[in-house]
Design a protein around this motif. Structure first.
Motif, PDB file in Angstrom:
ATOM      1  N   SER A 443      76.052 -87.036 -75.519  1.00 32.19           N
ATOM      2  CA  SER A 443      76.717 -88.167 -74.873  1.00 32.19           C
ATOM      3  C   SER A 443      78.203 -88.244 -75.180  1.00 32.19           C
ATOM      4  CB  SER A 443      76.039 -89.479 -75.289  1.00 32.19           C
ATOM      5  OG  SER A 443      76.102 -89.645 -76.702  1.00 32.19           O
ATOM      6  N   ASP A 444      78.637 -87.823 -76.375  1.00 27.31           N
ATOM      7  CA  ASP A 444      80.042 -87.980 -76.751  1.00 27.31           C
ATOM      8  C   ASP A 444      80.770 -86.659 -76.968  1.00 27.31           C
ATOM      9  OD1 ASP A 444      78.425 -87.445 -78.879  1.00 27.31           O
ATOM     10  OD2 ASP A 444      79.361 -88.862 -80.271  1.00 27.31           O
ATOM     11  N   GLY A 445      80.253 -85.556 -76.403  1.00 29.59           N
ATOM     12  CA  GLY A 445      80.950 -84.288 -76.521  1.00 29.59           C
ATOM     13  C   GLY A 445      80.027 -83.100 -76.380  1.00 29.59           C
ATOM     14  N   PHE A 446      80.366 -82.004 -77.090  1.00 29.81           N
ATOM     15  CA  PHE A 446      79.606 -80.764 -76.973  1.00 29.81           C
ATOM     16  C   PHE A 446      79.423 -80.139 -78.352  1.00 29.81           C
ATOM     17  CE2 PHE A 446      82.005 -81.454 -73.141  1.00 29.81           C
ATOM     18  CZ  PHE A 446      81.113 -81.171 -72.115  1.00 29.81           C
ATOM     19  N   HIS A 447      78.208 -79.661 -78.629  1.00 28.65           N
ATOM     20  CA  HIS A 447      77.957 -78.871 -79.829  1.00 28.65           C
ATOM     21  C   HIS A 447      78.121 -77.392 -79.484  1.00 28.65           C
ATOM     22  CE1 HIS A 447      76.476 -82.015 -82.470  1.00 28.65           C
ATOM     23  NE2 HIS A 447      75.720 -82.484 -81.484  1.00 28.65           N
ATOM     24  N   ALA A 448      78.811 -76.645 -80.336  1.00 32.79           N
ATOM     25  CA  ALA A 448      78.825 -75.190 -80.198  1.00 32.79           C
ATOM     26  C   ALA A 448      77.493 -74.654 -80.711  1.00 32.79           C
ATOM     27  CB  ALA A 448      79.975 -74.596 -80.996  1.00 32.79           C
ATOM     28  N   CYS A 449      76.921 -73.681 -80.005  1.00 31.21           N
ATOM     29  CA  CYS A 449      75.605 -73.137 -80.373  1.00 31.21           C
ATOM     30  C   CYS A 449      75.724 -71.661 -80.724  1.00 31.21           C
ATOM     31  CB  CYS A 449      74.618 -73.283 -79.212  1.00 31.21           C
ATOM     32  SG  CYS A 449      74.480 -74.954 -78.569  1.00 31.21           S
ATOM     33  N   ARG A 450      74.803 -71.201 -81.536  1.00 31.11           N
ATOM     34  CA  ARG A 450      74.736 -69.762 -81.773  1.00 31.11           C
ATOM     35  C   ARG A 450      74.318 -69.051 -80.488  1.00 31.11           C
ATOM     36  NH1 ARG A 450      70.521 -67.520 -86.075  1.00 31.11           N
ATOM     37  NH2 ARG A 450      69.117 -68.606 -84.648  1.00 31.11           N
ATOM     38  N   GLY A 451      73.427 -69.669 -79.736  1.00 28.09           N
ATOM     39  CA  GLY A 451      73.004 -69.086 -78.464  1.00 28.09           C
ATOM     40  C   GLY A 451      72.113 -67.877 -78.662  1.00 28.09           C
ATOM     41  N   HIS A 452      71.847 -67.202 -77.583  1.00 25.91           N
ATOM     42  CA  HIS A 452      71.002 -66.019 -77.604  1.00 25.91           C
ATOM     43  C   HIS A 452      71.756 -64.868 -76.959  1.00 25.91           C
ATOM     44  CE1 HIS A 452      67.839 -68.632 -78.797  1.00 25.91           C
ATOM     45  NE2 HIS A 452      67.775 -69.251 -77.640  1.00 25.91           N
ATOM     46  N   LYS A 453      71.750 -63.757 -77.630  1.00 23.17           N
ATOM     47  CA  LYS A 453      72.341 -62.564 -77.022  1.00 23.17           C
ATOM     48  C   LYS A 453      71.333 -61.985 -76.048  1.00 23.17           C
ATOM     49  CE  LYS A 453      74.009 -57.921 -78.015  1.00 23.17           C
ATOM     50  NZ  LYS A 453      74.096 -56.867 -79.036  1.00 23.17           N
ATOM     51  N   ILE A 454      71.737 -61.756 -74.833  1.00 19.06           N
ATOM     52  CA  ILE A 454      70.862 -61.232 -73.796  1.00 19.06           C
ATOM     53  C   ILE A 454      71.355 -59.851 -73.381  1.00 19.06           C
ATOM     54  CG2 ILE A 454      69.854 -61.648 -71.531  1.00 19.06           C
ATOM     55  CD1 ILE A 454      69.178 -63.731 -73.664  1.00 19.06           C
ATOM     56  N   THR A 455      70.455 -58.908 -73.254  1.00 23.39           N
ATOM     57  CA  THR A 455      70.820 -57.586 -72.765  1.00 23.39           C
ATOM     58  C   THR A 455      71.112 -57.692 -71.271  1.00 23.39           C
ATOM     59  OG1 THR A 455      69.376 -56.585 -74.404  1.00 23.39           O
ATOM     60  CG2 THR A 455      70.109 -55.188 -72.582  1.00 23.39           C
ATOM     61  N   LEU A 456      72.356 -57.453 -70.910  1.00 27.97           N
ATOM     62  CA  LEU A 456      72.755 -57.635 -69.516  1.00 27.97           C
ATOM     63  C   LEU A 456      72.369 -56.426 -68.667  1.00 27.97           C
ATOM     64  CD1 LEU A 456      76.258 -59.238 -70.028  1.00 27.97           C
ATOM     65  CD2 LEU A 456      74.119 -60.351 -69.469  1.00 27.97           C
ATOM     66  N   PRO A 457      72.227 -56.609 -67.346  1.00 28.02           N
ATOM     67  CA  PRO A 457      71.858 -55.478 -66.478  1.00 28.02           C
ATOM     68  C   PRO A 457      72.910 -54.379 -66.533  1.00 28.02           C
ATOM     69  CG  PRO A 457      71.737 -57.592 -65.312  1.00 28.02           C
ATOM     70  CD  PRO A 457      72.420 -57.857 -66.608  1.00 28.02           C
ATOM     71  N   VAL A 458      72.449 -53.168 -66.425  1.00 32.02           N
ATOM     72  CA  VAL A 458      73.373 -52.034 -66.417  1.00 32.02           C
ATOM     73  C   VAL A 458      74.100 -51.988 -65.079  1.00 32.02           C
ATOM     74  CG1 VAL A 458      73.548 -49.524 -66.495  1.00 32.02           C
ATOM     75  CG2 VAL A 458      71.989 -50.721 -68.041  1.00 32.02           C
ATOM     76  N   GLY A 459      75.417 -51.834 -65.118  1.00 28.14           N
ATOM     77  CA  GLY A 459      76.219 -51.805 -63.890  1.00 28.14           C
ATOM     78  C   GLY A 459      76.315 -50.420 -63.294  1.00 28.14           C
ATOM     79  N   PRO A 460      77.140 -50.265 -62.244  1.00 27.78           N
ATOM     80  CA  PRO A 460      77.267 -48.966 -61.559  1.00 27.78           C
ATOM     81  C   PRO A 460      77.743 -47.847 -62.470  1.00 27.78           C
ATOM     82  CG  PRO A 460      78.264 -50.743 -60.282  1.00 27.78           C
ATOM     83  CD  PRO A 460      77.949 -51.311 -61.622  1.00 27.78           C
ATOM     84  N   THR A 461      78.512 -48.194 -63.513  1.00 26.75           N
ATOM     85  CA  THR A 461      79.039 -47.155 -64.410  1.00 26.75           C
ATOM     86  C   THR A 461      77.998 -46.682 -65.412  1.00 26.75           C
ATOM     87  OG1 THR A 461      79.850 -48.797 -65.979  1.00 26.75           O
ATOM     88  CG2 THR A 461      81.363 -48.114 -64.225  1.00 26.75           C
ATOM     89  N   GLY A 462      76.842 -47.363 -65.444  1.00 27.85           N
ATOM     90  CA  GLY A 462      75.804 -46.973 -66.380  1.00 27.85           C
ATOM     91  C   GLY A 462      75.800 -47.766 -67.662  1.00 27.85           C
ATOM     92  N   VAL A 463      76.871 -48.518 -67.923  1.00 28.24           N
ATOM     93  CA  VAL A 463      76.930 -49.365 -69.114  1.00 28.24           C
ATOM     94  C   VAL A 463      77.512 -50.707 -68.727  1.00 28.24           C
ATOM     95  CG1 VAL A 463      77.185 -47.459 -70.738  1.00 28.24           C
ATOM     96  CG2 VAL A 463      79.223 -48.497 -69.730  1.00 28.24           C
TER      97      VAL A 463
END
Length: 612
Positions: A443-463
């Protein structure tokens, strides 16, 4: 006795108590005797019946199957083999066992009057008494045989009782399968579904819009509730054709193509926990890099100056230089704010061991941090597939991957699902207009979170190459296997490929009572989660009209809701009509695309003196 206490024991003499016990015994014996008489009469009738009525054959075969399933749970098929051997000896039993469905039908066997069943009553009688011997592991007594016989013949025309009979109903799963097939039959005869599937399987096509960048704001806001309007179905240019642009008719063995008709039928809300730092980022601090408030001429000028200071010159490889350098400036400001909040919570940002913040044994949050609940929301879809050939239609279920699906949402509460201003991001994943730093709004702002690291989709370059300014945070964020945390029932629905509607995973979801389904998904996170020793139940929200009325499916299930919709809903609110619209929309756009291409081809041929 003193006062108003009454000695009630004096009201009943011991002789009266003995008399009452004797009456109960006599009544029980009379009941057993009547069952023996009823069983003896039925035994004679069954032994002397050369040709049982067809409905009686089905009922007895099904009753024998139920007896075996209850008496030998998990081993009923092996028990059936023993039963035949007891009744007819090893050789005769082996012969009958090969034709088991003529005399015994289990719950997963089809039951149809068109199939072959044993007609002789004497055959069933031998099997019934063999079951009694097998169940009680000895030559069954008269009472034991009588009870088994009466249960095996329950519901047949041979049994006589004065009360009304409740007619048996067919297996709900088979009923549901018949309805699914009827929906497909109707689509095949009232639309051009089959020719459409044949066409998309032969050529490379794609839908427009094909990704979120091509969608309108309204389509993006409602993509979790309904599929975006199809503006066109266009051929894929030859130099862009890949296996992913093909649409093979492989049932549910390939990743779902949006070219196949689909409709959303429910939203599923799954609770999750995320570790947050105690300090708050205020609204005023957030507005310093907020897109709506911070994109001013002054900030854009400052962003350009900072970019030149960092890189020597403005970028010449983008069309919108202002937006590009502003994004870079905003990202830097956001990361600085994130670092400040973490340090206000008692940590040195550069020294944090992101993967080992919580207690390794109790999982309690360390000083300066706490656990919070958020919800992952995603859509359950009804989808059409074809297996091998266009006319081999299949109806299925699809749950898009909640991490990368277009309709995935993260929410502080499921009630905010339809409010785009309340969507959050607590994972390190780059989204449209969002660098993906994990913030949890309060209600009065934002907490910073550790979050979750997600393996992102591989792009056209392969990485995948993340934005440089966020590379360090992304590479050190907490890494978890999101898929492994999904309840087996949801995981079994096969993200991105789907399952057939009457498969075990599909039927389990449809037939379980909604409240039981929600309870079965409760995640027990252990006593170490200080604030939330147990997460709340998941939620499910239906996206179609469910009128009141009787359905042959169990109450309070998705199956019941679908049957009631098909029976009592009106016009475009019926699921079959929604599917028909999804088919017709795709057929119309494909027809338009093909006619356009054919006109262009004819014009080109005509210029060279040819005609089709």
């Amino acid at each position: 006795m003193p006062g108003n206490l009454i000695d009630a024991s004096r009201r009943f003499s011991s002789s009266n108590q003995e008399s009452s016990d004797e009456e109960k015994q006599r009544a029980a014996e009379a009941f057993r005797q009547q069952r023996r008489v009823d069983a003896a009469n039925l035994e004679d009738t069954l032994r002397n019946t050369k040709t049982l009525a067809k409905e009686d054959r089905i009922t007895i075969a099904r009753n024998l199957g139920r007896l075996l399933e209850r008496g030998f749970k998990g081993e009923e098929r092996a028990a059936a083999t023993k039963l035949y051997s007891i009744a007819y000896g090893e050789d005769g039993g082996r012969s009958l066992d090969k034709k088991r469905k003529r005399t015994i039908r289990f719950s997963d066997d089809s039951v149809s009057p068109d199939e072959t069943y044993t007609a002789h009553g004497s055959t069933f009688l031998k099997l019934i008494y063999a079951y009694a011997d097998l169940k009680f592991r000895h030559a069954a007594s008269d009472d034991e045989r009588a009870n088994v016989l009466l249960e095996a013949l329950n519901g047949t025309t041979l049994t006589q009782h004065s009360g009304p009979k409740l007619a048996a109903r067919g297996d709900p799963r088979q009923t549901f399968e018949r309805l699914a097939n009827q929906i497909l039959d109707s689509l095949a005869t009232t639309t051009d579904l089959v020719p459409y599937l044949e066409e998309i399987s032969k050529r490379h096509f794609h839908l427009v819009p094909s990704h979120v960048g091509e969608m309108t704001e309204e389509e993006l806001a409602n993509i979790h509730l309904k599929s975006p309007s199809i503006r066109a179905i266009e051929p894929v240019p030859e130099n862009n054709r890949t296996r992913s642009s093909e649409t093979p008719l492989n049932g549910f063995r390939d990743v779902a193509s949006v070219l196949f008709p689909e409709i959303p039928i429910a939203r599923i809300y799954m609770p999750r926990t995320v570790l947050c730092f105690d300090a708050l980022l205020t609204e005023d601090e957030a507005n310093a890099f907020n897109y709506r408030d911070a994109e001013t001429p002054e900030n854009i000028a400052a962003a350009k100056a900072l970019y030149i200071e960092k890189y020597g010159e403005l970028p010449d490889f983008v069309d919108d230089v202002d937006r590009y350098v502003y994004d870079d400036w905003r990202g830097s400001k956001e990361l600085q704010a994130f670092e400040r909040v973490v340090e206000r919570s008692g940590y040195k940002f550069e020294e944090i061991d992101w993967t080992n913040l919580e207690d390794s044994h109790t999982k309690e949050a360390p000083p300066g941090s706490h656990w919070r609940i958020y919800w992952q929301a995603h859509t359950l879809k009804l989808i059409i597939r074809a297996d091998g050939a266009a006319e081999n239609l299949r109806l299925g279920l699809l749950v898009e991957d909640p991490i990368f699906g277009n309709d995935g949402r993260e929410l502080t509460d499921p009630k905010y699902d339809d409010d785009a201003t309340r969507w959050i991001s607590v994972k390190n994943l780059e989204l449209q207009d969002d660098y993906g730093l994990p913030w949890y709004p309060v209600s009065d702002g934002f907490h910073a979170c550790r979050g979750h690291k997600i393996t992102l989709p591989v792009g056209p370059t392969g990485v995948y190459e993340p934005e440089p300014v966020f590379g360090e945070l992304r590479s050190t964020g907490k890494e978890i296997d999101i898929d492994a945390e999904w309840h087996p029932m949801i995981q079994a629905l096969e993200f991105d490929t789907g399952v057939e509607i009457t498969s075990d995973p599909g039927w389990n979801l449809f037939s379980m009572k909604t409240i039981d389904w929600e309870r079965s998904h409760t995640f027990n996170r252990g006593p170490g989660y200080r604030e939330y020793p147990q997460l709340p139940n998941p939620g499910i929200r239906l996206l179609f009209d469910v009128p009141d009325g009787y359905a042959t499916m169990p109450d309070d299930t998705l199956a019941s809701a679908i049957v009631r919709n098909l029976a009592y809903a009106v016009g475009a609110t019926r699921l079959d009509e929604m599917l028909k619209y999804a088919v017709s929309e795709r057929v119309a756009k494909l027809t338009e695309s093909r006619e356009k291409a054919e006109r262009k081809l004819q014009q080109a041929l005509k210029e060279h003196g040819y005609e089709l």
